[in-house]
Design a protein around this motif. Structure first.
Motif, mmCIF file in Angstrom:
data_model
loop_
_atom_site.group_PDB
_atom_site.id
_atom_site.type_symbol
_atom_site.label_atom_id
_atom_site.label_comp_id
_atom_site.label_asym_id
_atom_site.label_seq_id
_atom_site.Cartn_x
_atom_site.Cartn_y
_atom_site.Cartn_z
ATOM 1 N N GLY A 87 -9.693 18.090 2.095
ATOM 2 C CA GLY A 87 -9.395 18.090 3.532
ATOM 3 C C GLY A 87 -8.029 17.513 3.827
ATOM 4 O O GLY A 87 -7.132 17.546 2.985
ATOM 5 N N ASP A 88 -7.885 16.971 5.017
ATOM 6 C CA ASP A 88 -6.628 16.452 5.544
ATOM 7 C C ASP A 88 -6.114 15.273 4.684
ATOM 8 O O ASP A 88 -6.698 14.195 4.673
ATOM 9 N N ALA A 89 -5.015 15.528 3.961
ATOM 10 C CA ALA A 89 -4.530 14.535 2.993
ATOM 11 C C ALA A 89 -4.123 13.223 3.665
ATOM 12 O O ALA A 89 -4.374 12.136 3.127
ATOM 13 N N GLU A 90 -3.535 13.307 4.852
ATOM 14 C CA GLU A 90 -3.114 12.084 5.547
ATOM 15 C C GLU A 90 -4.340 11.224 5.877
ATOM 16 O O GLU A 90 -4.370 10.016 5.648
ATOM 17 N N LYS A 91 -5.372 11.888 6.413
ATOM 18 C CA LYS A 91 -6.609 11.190 6.774
ATOM 19 C C LYS A 91 -7.262 10.552 5.548
ATOM 20 O O LYS A 91 -7.752 9.418 5.595
ATOM 21 N N ILE A 92 -7.258 11.291 4.434
ATOM 22 C CA ILE A 92 -7.909 10.786 3.227
ATOM 23 C C ILE A 92 -7.150 9.560 2.698
ATOM 24 O O ILE A 92 -7.755 8.530 2.379
ATOM 25 N N ALA A 93 -5.830 9.661 2.659
ATOM 26 C CA ALA A 93 -5.031 8.521 2.195
ATOM 27 C C ALA A 93 -5.256 7.313 3.110
ATOM 28 O O ALA A 93 -5.380 6.172 2.649
ATOM 29 N N GLN A 94 -5.333 7.586 4.409
ATOM 30 C CA GLN A 94 -5.588 6.513 5.383
ATOM 31 C C GLN A 94 -6.940 5.843 5.105
ATOM 32 O O GLN A 94 -7.048 4.612 5.069
ATOM 33 N N THR A 95 -7.954 6.662 4.897
ATOM 34 C CA THR A 95 -9.298 6.133 4.669
ATOM 35 C C THR A 95 -9.346 5.291 3.388
ATOM 36 O O THR A 95 -9.968 4.229 3.361
ATOM 37 N N VAL A 96 -8.685 5.765 2.352
ATOM 38 C CA VAL A 96 -8.631 5.013 1.090
ATOM 39 C C VAL A 96 -7.966 3.654 1.325
ATOM 40 O O VAL A 96 -8.470 2.605 0.895
ATOM 41 N N VAL A 156 0.862 -1.184 0.000
ATOM 42 C CA VAL A 156 0.000 0.000 0.000
ATOM 43 C C VAL A 156 0.896 1.231 0.000
ATOM 44 O O VAL A 156 1.751 1.380 0.869
ATOM 45 N N ILE A 157 0.696 2.072 -1.002
ATOM 46 C CA ILE A 157 1.606 3.194 -1.231
ATOM 47 C C ILE A 157 0.801 4.483 -1.301
ATOM 48 O O ILE A 157 -0.347 4.481 -1.759
ATOM 49 N N GLY A 158 1.401 5.570 -0.869
ATOM 50 C CA GLY A 158 0.768 6.881 -1.046
ATOM 51 C C GLY A 158 1.524 7.644 -2.119
ATOM 52 O O GLY A 158 2.747 7.570 -2.186
ATOM 53 N N SER A 159 0.794 8.353 -2.987
ATOM 54 C CA SER A 159 1.467 9.118 -4.026
ATOM 55 C C SER A 159 0.823 10.487 -4.201
ATOM 56 O O SER A 159 -0.387 10.647 -4.020
ATOM 57 N N THR A 160 1.646 11.470 -4.567
ATOM 58 C CA THR A 160 1.124 12.820 -4.784
ATOM 59 C C THR A 160 1.267 13.229 -6.256
ATOM 60 O O THR A 160 1.088 14.375 -6.614
ATOM 61 N N LYS A 161 1.604 12.251 -7.080
ATOM 62 C CA LYS A 161 1.782 12.524 -8.514
ATOM 63 C C LYS A 161 0.441 12.791 -9.203
ATOM 64 O O LYS A 161 -0.624 12.483 -8.658
ATOM 65 N N SER A 162 0.523 13.265 -10.427
ATOM 66 C CA SER A 162 -0.716 13.447 -11.189
ATOM 67 C C SER A 162 -1.057 12.107 -11.850
ATOM 68 O O SER A 162 -0.196 11.252 -12.036
ATOM 69 N N CYS A 163 -2.348 11.948 -12.174
ATOM 70 C CA CYS A 163 -2.859 10.672 -12.693
ATOM 71 C C CYS A 163 -2.053 10.087 -13.843
ATOM 72 O O CYS A 163 -1.815 8.888 -13.887
ATOM 73 N N ASN A 164 -1.663 10.960 -14.786
ATOM 74 C CA ASN A 164 -0.985 10.399 -15.968
ATOM 75 C C ASN A 164 0.401 9.845 -15.663
ATOM 76 O O ASN A 164 0.943 9.088 -16.442
ATOM 77 N N GLU A 165 0.943 10.236 -14.499
ATOM 78 C CA GLU A 165 2.267 9.711 -14.148
ATOM 79 C C GLU A 165 2.193 8.454 -13.284
ATOM 80 O O GLU A 165 3.224 7.868 -12.963
ATOM 81 N N ILE A 166 0.994 8.080 -12.874
ATOM 82 C CA ILE A 166 0.874 6.924 -11.975
ATOM 83 C C ILE A 166 1.104 5.635 -12.759
ATOM 84 O O ILE A 166 0.423 5.353 -13.744
ATOM 85 N N ALA A 225 -2.678 5.077 -3.176
ATOM 86 C CA ALA A 225 -3.668 6.121 -2.887
ATOM 87 C C ALA A 225 -3.098 7.429 -3.424
ATOM 88 O O ALA A 225 -1.998 7.832 -3.046
ATOM 89 N N VAL A 226 -3.847 8.070 -4.331
ATOM 90 C CA VAL A 226 -3.311 9.248 -5.020
ATOM 91 C C VAL A 226 -3.982 10.528 -4.540
ATOM 92 O O VAL A 226 -5.197 10.691 -4.666
ATOM 93 N N ILE A 227 -3.181 11.418 -3.984
ATOM 94 C CA ILE A 227 -3.698 12.739 -3.651
ATOM 95 C C ILE A 227 -2.735 13.753 -4.259
ATOM 96 O O ILE A 227 -1.703 14.091 -3.679
ATOM 97 N N GLU A 228 -3.107 14.170 -5.451
ATOM 98 C CA GLU A 228 -2.209 15.018 -6.240
ATOM 99 C C GLU A 228 -1.910 16.328 -5.523
ATOM 100 O O GLU A 228 -2.805 16.971 -4.983
ATOM 101 N N GLY A 229 -0.634 16.659 -5.508
ATOM 102 C CA GLY A 229 -0.232 17.964 -5.000
ATOM 103 C C GLY A 229 -0.166 18.090 -3.479
ATOM 104 O O GLY A 229 0.214 19.121 -2.958
ATOM 105 N N ALA A 230 -0.545 17.045 -2.753
ATOM 106 C CA ALA A 230 -0.499 17.128 -1.286
ATOM 107 C C ALA A 230 0.942 16.911 -0.812
ATOM 108 O O ALA A 230 1.830 16.611 -1.606
#
Ligand code: BES
Ligand code: ZN
Ligand code: ZN
Length: 500
Positions: A118-127, A3-13, A156-161
């Protein structure tokens, strides 16, 4: 699964498939949706315009795409309903749906774009929690038609966070999701393969693997301590009872003012009803009557890894409830560890009997606050169905804290009253109290019984009988054990630690 977190944009995933949240009646006119629409040659617009996909909660649409602008070759749209109502529960369900659908397409590497604010850490956690929980299957003992496809990596992708936050959230979500699935796995085991002895072994393994203190009381030690209430339940069975004790202590010990929170969970590894034998229909489900204990072990498993700054005690009284020539009979009187005497009216009201001694034992070990959880009454399903878990207790702050933690993670609790008057229903003619309070308010009188043992210690009780087993399956969850309350308890403990 990684399980990985990423802040890249969709096309780079770099994943085979991208799952993207889409809201009701949304058009792909900006942002990620616009980007993906362009990359897919307008397939998203087409699906929306033709009303094939409207973004209703649970709707999905799947496309194979081939575009230079995109590394992924498959796109899954997951409907999330109104944007206004998009919170933890919906994000979890979105992620669960995404992993279940894409596993069905034999995808091995996937990414989820939750599009929450909202809170990027929380959102990535929830995903991550939703994705990991989505993959749970109860088909462990199938030899044919077993779900053996596997997603190897989830991003889990949250671009720009902030990258660190998203990575931390994904890792924490993995721990919480896996610990919830651990609880579900225990609850799913047949009674013959999840006896009190086996439960204690599993708890010991968890303690060893993640660094918790482990102790277990055997029958002799229980006799010495005078746990006649628990022993009265175990008497009908050939399997010896076990009282499992797990303890987490923070290494960087912030002085916690001597406070000790205890989780206490009912561990009836099979409930036949005893001499007050249950009817045959659905009796096989009574293997999950140890879900409270499994919830304690699963929560402690996560806490050991998340390392909050307060100590937590876990107590799980485990026993079978079976009829035999030695079994406790209706009319018998048991003496609990506190000295209180209990007239057993119905041997099927056994959960409260094992919890009585476990709550008293938690207090003996220094608990200053107690939360117990139990598949305690059939009546709770009549009152609240499978939507809300009943919560009752003596400490409003504690109850409100659990309800608030539940809201944060998307689990619902509804408080039932526990006025003094209900205690009248459990008065006995020949002993201090009796173990049933008649037809009226069954969930409340069960709690009124437990209150006799919590006494002055702040206490809350969760009756999970209606919510611990999910039937039927949904898009985001298999049929079977739900892992209810594990996430809420973890959130509650972490909040308590932060407030400390
Ligand atoms: N384990 C059951 C409660 C239960 C029922 C859990 C259905 C999950 C699904 C509990 O031990 C029990 O049998 N309670 C009795 C109490 C009654 C005899 C006062 C009940 O609810 O019928
Ligand atoms: Zn029972
Ligand atoms: Zn039971």
């Amino acid at each position: 699964m990684d399980v990985i977190g990423s802040t890249k944009s969709c096309n780079e995933i770099d994943a085979q498939a991208l799952a993207v949240a889409v809201f009701k009646d949304e058009k792909p006119s900006s942002g990620v949706l616009k980007q993906l629409d362009a990359a897919s040659g307008g397939m998203i617009s087409e699906a929306i315009e033709s009303e094939e996909f409207k973004g209703k909660q649970g709707d999905t649409a799947y496309f194979q795409v081939s575009s230079k602008g995109l590394k992924a070759r498959r796109i899954l749209l997951v409907g999330c309903g109104d944007r206004d109502g998009y919170r933890a529960a919906q994000i979890t369900q979105m992620a669960g749906t995404a992993t279940r659908v894409l596993r069905g397409k034999n995808v091995k590497t996937m990414a989820i774009v939750p599009r929450a604010e909202g809170d990027a850490e929380k959102i990535a956690q929830t995903v991550a929690v939703g994705a990991v929980m989505g993959l749970f299957e109860p088909d462990k003992y199938r030899t044919k038609d077993k779900e053996d496809r596997e997603i190897k990596s989830l991003t889990a992708v949250i671009e720009g966070a902030e990258k660190k936050s998203v990575e931390r959230g994904a890792e924490r979500g993995r721990i919480i999701g896996e610990s919830t699935n651990f609880t579900r796995d225990l609850a799913n085991e047949p009674g013959a393969w999840m006896t009190p002895t086996i439960m204690a072994d599993r708890a010991k393994q968890v303690a060893k693997q993640f660094g918790l203190t482990f102790d277990v009381l055997d029958q002799k030690q229980m006799e010495k301590l005078g746990m006649g209430s628990l022993l009265g339940v175990a008497r009908g069975s050939d399997e010896p009872p076990k009282m499992i004790v797990l303890k987490y202590e923070p290494s960087r010990f912030k002085r916690s003012k001597g406070e000790l929170l205890a989780l206490v969970g009912k561990g009836i590894t099979f409930d036949s009803g005893g001499i007050s034998l249950k009817p045959g229909e659905n009796m096989e489900l009574m293997k999950y009557d140890m879900t409270g204990a499994a919830t304690v072990i699963g929560t402690m498993r996560a806490i050991a890894q998340l390392k909050p700054s307060i100590p937590v005690l876990g107590v799980a009284p485990c026993s079978e409830n079976l009829p035999s020539g030695k079994a406790t009979k209706p009319g018998d009187v048991l003496r609990a560890m506190t000295g209180k005497t209990i007239e057993v009216i119905n041997t099927d009201a056994e959960g409260r009997l094992v919890l009585a001694d476990a709550i008293a034992y938690a207090k003996k070990l220094g608990a200053t606050k107690i939360i117990d959880m139990a598949t305690l009454t059939g009546a709770v399903s009549i009152a609240l169905g499978d939507v809300n878990t009943a919560i009752l207790g003596t400490d409003q702050e504690l109850i409100d804290g659990v309800i608030a933690a539940g809201r944060e993670v998307g689990e619902k609790f509804w408080q039932l009253p526990l006025d003094e008057e209900y205690t009248k229903q459990i008065k006995s003619d020949i002993a201090d109290i009796r173990n049933v309070g008649g037809k009226k308010a069954g969930t409340i009188t069960a709690a009124a019984f437990l209150k006799e043992f919590a006494e002055e210690t702040p206490w809350a009780h969760l009756d999970i009988a209606g919510t611990a087993w999910g039937d039927p399956a949904t898009a985001y969850r298999s049929k079977g054990p739900t892992g209810i309350a594990v996430r809420t308890l973890i959130e509650f403990i972490e909040r308590s630690a932060r407030a400390n």
